[in-house]
Design a protein around this motif. Structure first.
Motif, mmCIF file in Angstrom:
data_model
loop_
_atom_site.group_PDB
_atom_site.id
_atom_site.type_symbol
_atom_site.label_atom_id
_atom_site.label_comp_id
_atom_site.label_asym_id
_atom_site.label_seq_id
_atom_site.Cartn_x
_atom_site.Cartn_y
_atom_site.Cartn_z
ATOM 1 N N TYR A 131 20.162 4.420 -8.440
ATOM 2 C CA TYR A 131 19.933 4.878 -9.809
ATOM 3 C C TYR A 131 20.920 4.244 -10.789
ATOM 4 O O TYR A 131 20.545 3.857 -11.903
ATOM 5 N N CYS A 134 24.685 9.554 -11.942
ATOM 6 C CA CYS A 134 23.242 9.708 -12.189
ATOM 7 C C CYS A 134 22.653 10.853 -11.391
ATOM 8 O O CYS A 134 21.623 11.407 -11.767
ATOM 9 N N THR A 135 23.279 11.183 -10.281
ATOM 10 C CA THR A 135 22.779 12.248 -9.414
ATOM 11 C C THR A 135 23.839 13.321 -9.239
ATOM 12 O O THR A 135 25.044 13.045 -9.299
ATOM 13 N N SER A 144 18.335 14.343 -10.263
ATOM 14 C CA SER A 144 18.491 13.383 -11.351
ATOM 15 C C SER A 144 17.519 13.759 -12.453
ATOM 16 O O SER A 144 16.541 14.473 -12.226
#
Length: 201
Positions: free
Chosen positions: A70, A95-96, A109
């Motif tokens: 990501y 991002c996560t 996400s």
């Protein structure tokens, strides 16, 4: 991915979205779309804002490889590939975000909501976008490595040597696999040979 996952605590998911991305989100609506992950629409005051994805770790990704995938897309977007629809970086700087205890092995996400239906691209548009993507300057990405370990053949022999008790068809599946063991091993050798030709970068 078409069914609402019973192992995802939606209260914990809503709390994570509010804490990490948007405190105004007040509801999640499961969306039976896609493959490989679970999805929800996040709304605030009845208006859709975010497309929420929950990836299950361990099947195709661990936490590090998913984050790298990501963040690589985010880096490409920042480098000028503005047609990429990428995740929004969370307050954590990643991002996560892992769901808390009780939803072990799940990563969340969030991307901006685009809607349920989109107009198709003009003919040839995808090819032009792919050309831009492949012509982009490299961004830091993890090195590729085979997902099937070199111990596969020995692991297979070991597993075939003991009962398969997971589910009512376990032993039937073991017998079928054992009867085709040489074929499976040939497939692995082909995979290993192809793997050796890949540039890890």
């Amino acid at each position: 991915m078409q069914d609402r996952p019973v192992h995802v605590d939606e209260d914990a998911l809503l709390a994570a979205v509010r804490e990490q991305w948007d405190p105004e989100v007040d509801a999640l609506d499961h969306r039976p779309v896609g493959f490989g992950a679970h999805h929800w629409r996040a709304t605030a005051d009845g208006r859709a804002r975010w497309f929420v994805t929950v990836d299950e770790l361990g099947l195709r990704h661990d936490a590090a490889s998913l984050e790298s995938a990501y963040s690589g897309a985010v880096a490409l977007h920042a480098a000028g590939l503005d047609f990429l629809h990428v995740p929004v970086v969370a307050r954590s700087g990643t991002c996560t975000v892992a769901l808390p205890a009780g939803s072990h092995g799940l990563a969340v996400s969030v991307t901006p909501w685009l809607g349920d239906a989109r107009e198709p691209e003009a003919p040839g548009a995808e090819a032009a976008l792919l050309a831009r993507l492949h012509g982009a300057r490299p961004v830091p990405l993890p090195q590729w490595a085979p997902r099937v370990p070199a111990s596969f053949t020995d692991d297979l022999a070991s597993r075939l040597g003991r009962p398969w008790t997971d589910g009512p068809l376990g032993e039937e599946a073991r017998a079928l696999t054992a009867s085709r063991r040489s074929r499976v091993e040939r497939w692995y050798e082909e995979y290993a040979a192809l793997s050796r030709t890949v540039d890890p970068d």
